[in-house]
Design a protein around this motif. Structure first.
Motif, PDB file in Angstrom:
ATOM      1  N   GLY A  33       4.227 -15.238  -3.458  1.00 35.87           N
ATOM      2  CA  GLY A  33       5.344 -14.932  -4.783  1.00 35.87           C
ATOM      3  C   GLY A  33       5.355 -13.334  -4.417  1.00 35.87           C
ATOM      4  O   GLY A  33       6.264 -13.191  -3.925  1.00 35.87           O
ATOM      5  N   PRO A  34       5.833 -13.075  -5.994  1.00 36.31           N
ATOM      6  CA  PRO A  34       5.948 -11.660  -6.430  1.00 36.31           C
ATOM      7  C   PRO A  34       6.139 -10.805  -5.828  1.00 36.31           C
ATOM      8  O   PRO A  34       5.016 -10.671  -4.727  1.00 36.31           O
ATOM      9  N   LYS A  35       6.656  -9.467  -5.501  1.00 36.73           N
ATOM     10  CA  LYS A  35       6.859  -8.006  -5.091  1.00 36.73           C
ATOM     11  C   LYS A  35       6.840  -7.313  -6.057  1.00 36.73           C
ATOM     12  O   LYS A  35       7.177  -7.153  -6.534  1.00 36.73           O
ATOM     13  N   VAL A  36       5.699  -6.441  -5.386  1.00 37.71           N
ATOM     14  CA  VAL A  36       5.287  -4.940  -7.136  1.00 37.71           C
ATOM     15  C   VAL A  36       5.608  -4.102  -6.835  1.00 37.71           C
ATOM     16  O   VAL A  36       4.685  -3.544  -5.779  1.00 37.71           O
ATOM     17  N   TYR A  37       5.466  -2.870  -6.864  1.00 37.97           N
ATOM     18  CA  TYR A  37       5.790  -1.589  -7.030  1.00 37.97           C
ATOM     19  C   TYR A  37       5.205  -0.944  -8.496  1.00 37.97           C
ATOM     20  O   TYR A  37       5.487  -1.012  -8.984  1.00 37.97           O
ATOM     21  N   ILE A  38       4.370  -0.414  -8.230  1.00 42.19           N
ATOM     22  CA  ILE A  38       3.725   0.637  -8.924  1.00 42.19           C
ATOM     23  C   ILE A  38       3.209   2.772  -8.230  1.00 42.19           C
ATOM     24  O   ILE A  38       2.724   2.168  -6.919  1.00 42.19           O
ATOM     25  N   GLN A  39       3.880   3.095  -9.080  1.00 35.11           N
ATOM     26  CA  GLN A  39       4.016   4.761  -8.953  1.00 35.11           C
ATOM     27  C   GLN A  39       2.662   5.395  -9.990  1.00 35.11           C
ATOM     28  O   GLN A  39       3.259   5.028 -10.782  1.00 35.11           O
ATOM     29  N   SER A  40       2.373   6.707 -10.046  1.00 35.55           N
ATOM     30  CA  SER A  40       1.788   7.330 -10.343  1.00 35.55           C
ATOM     31  C   SER A  40       2.134   8.567 -10.265  1.00 35.55           C
ATOM     32  O   SER A  40       2.608   9.300  -8.839  1.00 35.55           O
ATOM     33  N   SER A  41       1.966   9.905 -11.435  1.00 33.84           N
ATOM     34  CA  SER A  41       2.360  11.087 -10.945  1.00 33.84           C
ATOM     35  C   SER A  41       3.761  11.536 -10.167  1.00 33.84           C
ATOM     36  O   SER A  41       3.918  12.414  -9.018  1.00 33.84           O
ATOM     37  N   ILE A  42       4.740  10.909 -11.124  1.00 33.88           N
ATOM     38  CA  ILE A  42       6.293  11.321 -10.487  1.00 33.88           C
ATOM     39  C   ILE A  42       6.467  13.147 -11.608  1.00 33.88           C
ATOM     40  O   ILE A  42       7.041  14.085 -10.730  1.00 33.88           O
ATOM     41  N   HIS A  43       5.941  13.179 -12.476  1.00 35.80           N
ATOM     42  CA  HIS A  43       5.670  14.605 -12.722  1.00 35.80           C
ATOM     43  C   HIS A  43       4.317  14.943 -13.086  1.00 35.80           C
ATOM     44  O   HIS A  43       2.972  14.374 -13.116  1.00 35.80           O
ATOM     45  N   GLY A  44       3.768  16.199 -12.345  1.00 31.72           N
ATOM     46  CA  GLY A  44       3.091  16.269 -11.994  1.00 31.72           C
ATOM     47  C   GLY A  44       1.640  16.622 -12.679  1.00 31.72           C
ATOM     48  O   GLY A  44       0.064  16.339 -12.161  1.00 31.72           O
ATOM     49  N   ALA A  45       2.172  16.581 -13.421  1.00 31.78           N
ATOM     50  CA  ALA A  45       0.946  17.034 -14.861  1.00 31.78           C
ATOM     51  C   ALA A  45       0.504  15.911 -15.636  1.00 31.78           C
ATOM     52  O   ALA A  45      -1.037  15.263 -16.288  1.00 31.78           O
ATOM     53  N   GLU A  46       0.764  14.888 -14.946  1.00 36.35           N
ATOM     54  CA  GLU A  46       0.465  13.590 -15.816  1.00 36.35           C
ATOM     55  C   GLU A  46      -0.340  12.291 -14.785  1.00 36.35           C
ATOM     56  O   GLU A  46       0.218  11.571 -14.141  1.00 36.35           O
ATOM     57  N   VAL A  47      -1.924  12.817 -14.594  1.00 38.13           N
ATOM     58  CA  VAL A  47      -2.231  12.434 -14.314  1.00 38.13           C
ATOM     59  C   VAL A  47      -2.940  11.259 -13.460  1.00 38.13           C
ATOM     60  O   VAL A  47      -4.043  10.822 -12.565  1.00 38.13           O
ATOM     61  N   GLN A  48      -2.988  10.640 -15.298  1.00 41.69           N
ATOM     62  CA  GLN A  48      -3.834   9.424 -15.294  1.00 41.69           C
ATOM     63  C   GLN A  48      -3.537   8.412 -14.461  1.00 41.69           C
ATOM     64  O   GLN A  48      -4.546   7.451 -14.296  1.00 41.69           O
ATOM     65  N   GLY A  49      -2.145   8.353 -13.944  1.00 44.05           N
ATOM     66  CA  GLY A  49      -2.008   6.993 -13.273  1.00 44.05           C
ATOM     67  C   GLY A  49      -2.834   7.120 -12.083  1.00 44.05           C
ATOM     68  O   GLY A  49      -2.600   5.694 -11.762  1.00 44.05           O
ATOM     69  N   ASN A  50      -3.403   7.778 -11.552  1.00 44.05           N
ATOM     70  CA  ASN A  50      -3.525   7.890 -10.070  1.00 44.05           C
ATOM     71  C   ASN A  50      -4.979   7.167 -10.136  1.00 44.05           C
ATOM     72  O   ASN A  50      -5.493   6.175  -8.732  1.00 44.05           O
ATOM     73  N   VAL A  51      -5.536   7.355 -11.225  1.00 40.26           N
ATOM     74  CA  VAL A  51      -7.350   6.532 -11.829  1.00 40.26           C
ATOM     75  C   VAL A  51      -7.248   5.081 -12.162  1.00 40.26           C
ATOM     76  O   VAL A  51      -7.646   4.269 -11.819  1.00 40.26           O
ATOM     77  N   VAL A  52      -5.888   5.225 -12.747  1.00 44.51           N
ATOM     78  CA  VAL A  52      -5.392   3.875 -13.182  1.00 44.51           C
ATOM     79  C   VAL A  52      -5.247   2.650 -12.295  1.00 44.51           C
ATOM     80  O   VAL A  52      -5.241   1.846 -11.625  1.00 44.51           O
ATOM     81  N   ILE A  53      -4.469   3.394 -10.599  1.00 44.89           N
ATOM     82  CA  ILE A  53      -3.858   3.073  -9.600  1.00 44.89           C
ATOM     83  C   ILE A  53      -5.769   2.495  -8.381  1.00 44.89           C
ATOM     84  O   ILE A  53      -6.084   1.527  -7.785  1.00 44.89           O
ATOM     85  N   TYR A  54      -6.443   4.237  -8.583  1.00 44.40           N
ATOM     86  CA  TYR A  54      -7.586   4.197  -8.070  1.00 44.40           C
ATOM     87  C   TYR A  54      -8.320   2.401  -8.640  1.00 44.40           C
ATOM     88  O   TYR A  54      -9.272   1.517  -7.980  1.00 44.40           O
ATOM     89  N   GLN A  55      -8.394   2.450 -10.190  1.00 44.15           N
ATOM     90  CA  GLN A  55      -8.729   1.066  -9.882  1.00 44.15           C
ATOM     91  C   GLN A  55      -8.255   0.123 -10.310  1.00 44.15           C
ATOM     92  O   GLN A  55      -9.330  -1.327 -10.008  1.00 44.15           O
ATOM     93  N   LEU A  56      -7.314  -0.109  -9.775  1.00 48.02           N
ATOM     94  CA  LEU A  56      -6.420  -1.752  -9.451  1.00 48.02           C
ATOM     95  C   LEU A  56      -6.925  -1.858  -8.076  1.00 48.02           C
ATOM     96  O   LEU A  56      -7.341  -2.967  -7.434  1.00 48.02           O
ATOM     97  N   ILE A  57      -6.627  -1.011  -6.887  1.00 45.33           N
ATOM     98  CA  ILE A  57      -6.985  -0.858  -6.037  1.00 45.33           C
ATOM     99  C   ILE A  57      -8.520  -1.272  -5.688  1.00 45.33           C
ATOM    100  O   ILE A  57      -8.858  -2.500  -5.345  1.00 45.33           O
TER     101      ILE A  57
END
Length: 371
Positions: A33-57
């Motif tokens: 199937g397709p390949k997907v890439y997701i990253q978070s917090s390229i800006h240090g104060a933008e931390v909520q994406g880490n929680v989103v990735i945790y939930q995705l896992i």
């Protein structure tokens, strides 16, 4: 069930010469199937994406996957650790002043040269493989530059090497004080309906340095060139988005689960997950072209109360903010109102109550429409 591989990649070295690593979680499904890439917090104060990735896992441990998903949380540990008192100042490289999200690679001439090398019989799959190989080689050449490159650009290019392999790229961000919104390339407008995000900014094929643009601009241009050459529409089926999931310096696990399900709805529609794994909610989505996403600057400095909240529908002349001037507390010049110059929707506002003149007070949708 999916295979999960945890790796660590070196993105920088600190002043003591020690490597700064970030984790990479790779989920590989039993079916292609397709390949997907997701990253978070390229800006240090933008931390909520880490929680989103945790939930995705947590979800991906139990949902069969088609293809592969690569997750890179906290992709900029340098930015995350730049603190000034209570605040994280991780938007810019502290040495060179570069925005951490503006150092990705794009070369229009290289794409045009590659398009000229394609003959009429080459398959779309072959073109994609050759193009990816050539771009990734250019990224490695940049990383091996004899004279060296800046810290932010080096970080960006290492991440771009991972992202350019993917068919779908999601870069998770947050605004200062913001409501959910998403940047979507104009050609992928229909995909905006697959996320549970009510505010959509449609962006043109103009490279300004960000990861989403570094992903979709090359494919968008290549598609145009090959389509013109073959006189038929060629779609490489590569899309990239910047997802802004609320305010920076804030973590909320419940909201993170909501956004994870939103991403799962997108991945379901793109055949990365079994049918009906997750479906987008029926919500009103307001869209705007980038040219109509306006910044309202302050005319004077002062102490500000933000009256209009992100996501609120505001009419022309309505009060957006009230400003207090402490030099005039004893007269009728002590306060003044900032009024909406037109009908608009504020999407985010400056995080501090203390503002200088010329501050970006609000970013707003104008001339918006339902998607």
């Amino acid at each position: 069930m999916n295979e999960m591989i945890k790796e660590h990649i070196v993105v920088a070295q600190n002043a003591s010469g020690r490597n700064m690593n970030v984790p990479l979680y790779r989920f590989i499904g039993e079916q292609p199937g397709p390949k997907v890439y997701i990253q978070s917090s390229i800006h240090g104060a933008e931390v909520q994406g880490n929680v989103v990735i945790y939930q995705l896992i947590q979800f991906l441990k139990h949902i069969p996957l088609n293809g592969e998903i690569v997750l890179v949380p906290n992709c900029n540990p340098v930015g995350t650790n730049i603190k000034a008192g209570e605040y994280t100042l991780g938007r810019f490289d502290p040495v060179n002043g570069t925005n951490w999200n503006r150092g990705y690679f794009y070369d229009q001439a290289l794409i045009q040269e590659f398009a000229a090398s394609i003959d009429d019989k080459e398959s779309v799959q072959s073109i994609k493989e050759r193009f990816r190989s050539q771009i990734k080689q250019q990224l490695q050449n940049k990383l091996n530059e004899t004279w060296g490159i800046g810290l932010a650009q080096r970080l960006n290019l290492k991440l771009q090497q991972l992202a350019f392999d993917a068919d779908y790229v999601l870069d998770l961000h947050n605004g200062p004080v913001a409501t959910r919104h998403i940047y979507v390339p104009e050609y992928a407008k229909e995909s905006a309906k697959l996320f549970n995000i009510p505010h959509v900014i449609l962006i043109p094929q103009v490279f300004s340095g960000a990861l989403d643009e570094a992903t979709f601009c090359p494919w968008w241009l290549l598609s145009d060139l090959v389509s013109a050459k073959r006189q038929q529409a060629i779609n490489f089926e590569v899309e990239a988005f910047t997802l802004e999931m609320g305010s920076q310096e804030v973590v909320n696990f419940t909201e993170g689960k909501y956004d994870a399900k939103s991403i799962l709805a997108f991945l379901t529609a793109k055949n990365c997950l079994p049918a009906n794994t997750s479906n987008p909610e029926t919500i009103v989505r307001k869209a705007v072209y980038l040219k109509d996403y306006k910044i309202l600057y302050t005319q004077a400095g002062g102490i500000v109360e933000y009256m209009a909240q992100p996501g609120e529908v505001i009419t022309k002349g309505q009060v957006l903010a009230k400003v207090l001037n402490v030099d005039n507390l004893d007269n009728d010049q002590a306060t003044h109102d900032i009024l909406a110059p037109c009908d608009l929707i504020p999407i985010l506002h400056f995080p501090s109550a203390s503002v200088l003149s010329g501050t970006q007070l609000y970013k707003c949708f104008t001339e918006y429409f339902e998607l």
